[in-house]
Design an enzyme around this catalytic site. Structure first.
Site, short mmCIF file in Angstrom:
data_model
loop_
_atom_site.label_atom_id
_atom_site.label_comp_id
_atom_site.label_asym_id
_atom_site.label_seq_id
_atom_site.Cartn_x
_atom_site.Cartn_y
_atom_site.Cartn_z
N GLY A 48 -35.58 -2.15 21.88
CA GLY A 48 -36.66 -2.86 22.55
C GLY A 48 -36.26 -3.81 23.67
O GLY A 48 -37.00 -3.98 24.63
N GLU A 103 -33.72 -10.70 22.41
CA GLU A 103 -34.71 -9.91 21.69
C GLU A 103 -35.95 -9.71 22.55
O GLU A 103 -36.35 -10.60 23.30
CB GLU A 103 -35.13 -10.64 20.40
CG GLU A 103 -34.66 -9.98 19.13
CD GLU A 103 -35.24 -8.60 18.86
OE1 GLU A 103 -35.52 -7.83 19.80
OE2 GLU A 103 -35.42 -8.28 17.68
N ASP A 104 -36.57 -8.54 22.44
CA ASP A 104 -37.83 -8.29 23.14
C ASP A 104 -38.92 -9.18 22.55
O ASP A 104 -39.66 -9.84 23.25
CB ASP A 104 -38.24 -6.82 23.06
CG ASP A 104 -38.20 -6.24 21.64
OD1 ASP A 104 -37.78 -6.95 20.70
OD2 ASP A 104 -38.59 -5.07 21.47
N ASP A 107 -41.29 -11.26 15.73
CA ASP A 107 -42.54 -11.00 15.02
C ASP A 107 -42.41 -11.69 13.65
O ASP A 107 -42.57 -12.90 13.54
CB ASP A 107 -42.69 -9.48 14.97
CG ASP A 107 -43.97 -8.97 14.34
OD1 ASP A 107 -45.03 -9.52 14.61
OD2 ASP A 107 -43.90 -8.00 13.57
N LYS A 135 -44.54 -14.02 18.44
CA LYS A 135 -45.83 -14.03 17.75
C LYS A 135 -45.76 -15.14 16.69
O LYS A 135 -45.35 -14.87 15.55
CB LYS A 135 -46.09 -12.70 17.05
CG LYS A 135 -46.31 -11.50 17.97
CD LYS A 135 -46.62 -10.26 17.12
CE LYS A 135 -46.66 -8.99 17.92
NZ LYS A 135 -46.70 -7.77 17.06
N ILE A 157 -48.40 -4.63 20.40
CA ILE A 157 -48.29 -4.40 21.85
C ILE A 157 -47.25 -3.33 22.16
O ILE A 157 -46.39 -3.02 21.32
CB ILE A 157 -47.92 -5.71 22.60
CG1 ILE A 157 -46.59 -6.28 22.07
CG2 ILE A 157 -49.02 -6.75 22.47
CD1 ILE A 157 -45.98 -7.31 22.98
P1 IMP Z 1 -39.38 -8.69 13.33
O1 IMP Z 1 -38.13 -8.35 12.58
O2 IMP Z 1 -40.60 -8.54 12.46
O3 IMP Z 1 -39.33 -10.04 14.01
O4 IMP Z 1 -39.62 -7.59 14.40
C1 IMP Z 1 -38.75 -7.40 15.36
C2 IMP Z 1 -38.79 -6.03 15.97
O5 IMP Z 1 -39.95 -5.25 15.69
C3 IMP Z 1 -38.83 -6.28 17.44
O6 IMP Z 1 -37.52 -6.37 17.93
C4 IMP Z 1 -39.57 -5.10 17.97
O7 IMP Z 1 -38.65 -4.09 18.30
C5 IMP Z 1 -40.47 -4.67 16.85
N1 IMP Z 1 -41.84 -5.18 17.10
C6 IMP Z 1 -42.40 -6.32 16.67
N2 IMP Z 1 -43.66 -6.47 17.09
C7 IMP Z 1 -43.92 -5.37 17.84
C8 IMP Z 1 -45.08 -4.94 18.59
O8 IMP Z 1 -46.13 -5.59 18.68
N3 IMP Z 1 -44.94 -3.75 19.23
C9 IMP Z 1 -43.81 -2.99 19.20
N4 IMP Z 1 -42.71 -3.36 18.52
C10 IMP Z 1 -42.77 -4.54 17.84
MG MG Z 2 -36.57 -5.11 19.04
#
Ligand code: IMP
Ligand code: MG
Length: 180
Positions: A48, A103-104, A107, A135, A157
């Site tokens: 990402g 990081e992109d 979440d 987020k 998104i």
């Molecule tokens: P986390 O571990 O839940 O913080 O998620 C991190 C990873 O999930 C990010 O690096 C993204 O690659 C993916 N991700 C989180 N939210 C989204 C979204 O809204 N769209 C697409 N990919 C997401």
């Molecule tokens: Mg990612």
């Protein structure tokens, strides 16, 4: 394009490429003064963060920086699985270094937390997080972001590196899922 259809789902534009570029420039300004002279190792979390990392590194113009890549996966469709899988690991020496995770989006925060633990375990002197998107309402772990581009609502998104089942990463703007 105001709307895009990826597989079975429709998305509408929520952040233009100009909004994104402005946020990246602001992050770069702040980061440059903090990181100058620190021989920073940047770690781009694939897939990402590839577009964000490329734009940010170009703006930063640091002459003592290095960049490497860590490939992780935690999403399936439009939901986080909660489990972070490592697909390609790191070979760099981490001990004693200033490391910045690129990081992109943050979440739930599980991905970044996992990487921080790994880097601290390898003896990093300092670990910072730079995320293009955040987020805040989805965060489930106790972490603080050092540099954040844009905080967004807890919606799914795509675009600018982010995908829905492998599609949409190539789009230059960011789009939000239209709820049926
Ligand atoms: P986390 O571990 O839940 O913080 O998620 C991190 C990873 O999930 C990010 O690096 C993204 O690659 C993916 N991700 C989180 N939210 C989204 C979204 O809204 N769209 C697409 N990919 C997401
Ligand atoms: Mg990612």
């Amino acid at each position: 394009m105001k709307r895009v259809k990826l597989w079975d789902k429709e998305f509408e534009i929520s952040l233009s490429n100009a909004d994104i570029q402005l946020a990246i420039k602001q992050m770069a300004n702040e980061m440059k003064s903090d990181l100058e002279g620190k021989e920073t190792l940047f770690i781009c979390i694939l897939n990402g963060a590839f577009m964000f990392a490329a734009e940010l590194m170009k703006e930063l113009e640091l002459t003592d920086a290095e960049i490497s890549f860590l490939k992780l996966a935690s999403y399936s469709g439009i939901n986080s699985t909660g489990e972070v899988k490592e697909l390609i690991g790191l070979n760099e020496v981490i001990a004693g270094r200033t490391v910045v995770i690129l990081e992109d989006i943050v979440d739930s925060g599980h991905t970044v937390q996992n990487v921080i633990k790994q880097l601290i375990g390898k003896g990093a002197k300092e670990v910072k997080i730079a995320a293009l998107l955040f987020k805040p309402d989805a965060l489930q772990v106790d972490i603080k972001l050092d540099y954040t581009g844009i905080s967004i609502p807890n919606d799914f998104i795509v675009g600018f590196g982010l995908d829905y089942d492998r599609r949409g990463r190539n789009l230059k703007d960011i789009y939000t899922l239209i709820k049926e």
